[in-house]
Design an enzyme around this catalytic site. Structure first.
Site, mmCIF file in Angstrom:
data_model
loop_
_atom_site.group_PDB
_atom_site.id
_atom_site.type_symbol
_atom_site.label_atom_id
_atom_site.label_comp_id
_atom_site.label_asym_id
_atom_site.label_seq_id
_atom_site.Cartn_x
_atom_site.Cartn_y
_atom_site.Cartn_z
ATOM 1 N N ASN A 96 42.280 39.845 41.345
ATOM 2 C CA ASN A 96 41.104 40.659 41.866
ATOM 3 C C ASN A 96 39.621 40.437 41.357
ATOM 4 O O ASN A 96 38.860 41.030 41.772
ATOM 5 C CB ASN A 96 41.583 42.202 41.573
ATOM 6 C CG ASN A 96 42.938 42.584 41.870
ATOM 7 O OD1 ASN A 96 43.513 42.635 40.963
ATOM 8 N ND2 ASN A 96 43.249 42.608 43.197
ATOM 9 N N VAL A 103 34.312 41.143 42.219
ATOM 10 C CA VAL A 103 35.391 42.167 41.664
ATOM 11 C C VAL A 103 35.821 43.064 43.120
ATOM 12 O O VAL A 103 35.215 43.420 43.776
ATOM 13 C CB VAL A 103 34.774 43.236 40.881
ATOM 14 C CG1 VAL A 103 36.016 43.982 40.349
ATOM 15 C CG2 VAL A 103 34.253 42.433 39.667
ATOM 16 N N CYS A 104 37.026 42.997 43.275
ATOM 17 C CA CYS A 104 37.776 43.590 44.270
ATOM 18 C C CYS A 104 38.151 45.036 43.720
ATOM 19 O O CYS A 104 39.336 44.956 43.168
ATOM 20 C CB CYS A 104 39.067 42.970 44.840
ATOM 21 S SG CYS A 104 39.609 43.896 46.354
ATOM 22 N N LEU A 105 37.412 45.940 43.796
ATOM 23 C CA LEU A 105 37.748 47.294 43.321
ATOM 24 C C LEU A 105 37.180 48.409 44.383
ATOM 25 O O LEU A 105 36.078 48.320 44.675
ATOM 26 C CB LEU A 105 36.969 47.530 42.075
ATOM 27 C CG LEU A 105 37.267 48.982 41.196
ATOM 28 C CD1 LEU A 105 38.764 48.967 40.889
ATOM 29 C CD2 LEU A 105 36.435 49.051 40.159
#
Length: 176
Positions: A96, A103-105
């Site tokens: 992620n 950042v993949c959030l």
């Protein structure tokens, strides 16, 4: 009557640096953050620049236990109506987090709401290290290895944290 004029004069007097609503909200958020062993907030530019700071995360469980990961936070002046910009300064083999530190959030993008705060983002980052999500990757190579061979993924992560390693042509320096 005279006291009214003094009040007006004080209101007109320059107060120095103007505090934006975003800065005021951020000050409240930062005051509510509890320092715990799994993360730490630092201000490398000093306390005069609260809108830019770093968070160091030290996971105490999961694949990334023993690692130390630094994220830069850039808080916009219209915060909390816009999410902070968060980038990993530590190169990490994670499904992620891409090689540029993005950042993949979800709460940093489409699911951001003004009721969320800096603590929520920090908890989200901590959660990503405890439970990486290969179903929504930014690093598809890491996600593929995690899905296809969790033991290999675990070995790569441990090696990259403790001694550093090459994965393909990309070097992941130690981060302990």
């Amino acid at each position: 009557m005279i006291s009214l004029f003094k009040v007006k004069e004080k209101q007109k007097a320059p107060l120095g640096k103007k505090e934006t609503p975003g800065l005021l909200r951020l000050q409240t958020d930062l005051a509510e953050i509890k320092q715990v062993p799994s993360y730490k907030v630092d201000f490398p530019n000093g306390k005069d620049d609260l809108m830019n700071f770093e968070v160091t995360i030290k996971p105490d469980e999961g694949y990334y236990i023993g690692g130390k990961f630094v994220f830069s936070f850039e808080v916009p002046s219209i915060y909390p109506h816009e999410a902070p910009k968060v980038v990993s300064k530590t190169k990490v083999y994670h499904p992620n987090i891409d090689l540029e530190g993005k950042v993949c959030l979800n709460i940093l993008r489409e699911d951001w709401k003004p009721v969320l705060n800096i603590s929520t983002v920090i908890y989200g980052l901590v959660y990503l290290f405890m439970h990486p999500n290969p179903e929504d990757p930014l690093n598809s190579d890491a996600a593929g290895v995690m899905k296809d061979s969790p033991e290999t993924f675990k070995s790569i992560v441990e090696k990259s944290i403790s001694a550093g390693c090459y994965i393909g042509k990309v070097y992941f320096p130690p981060c302990k």
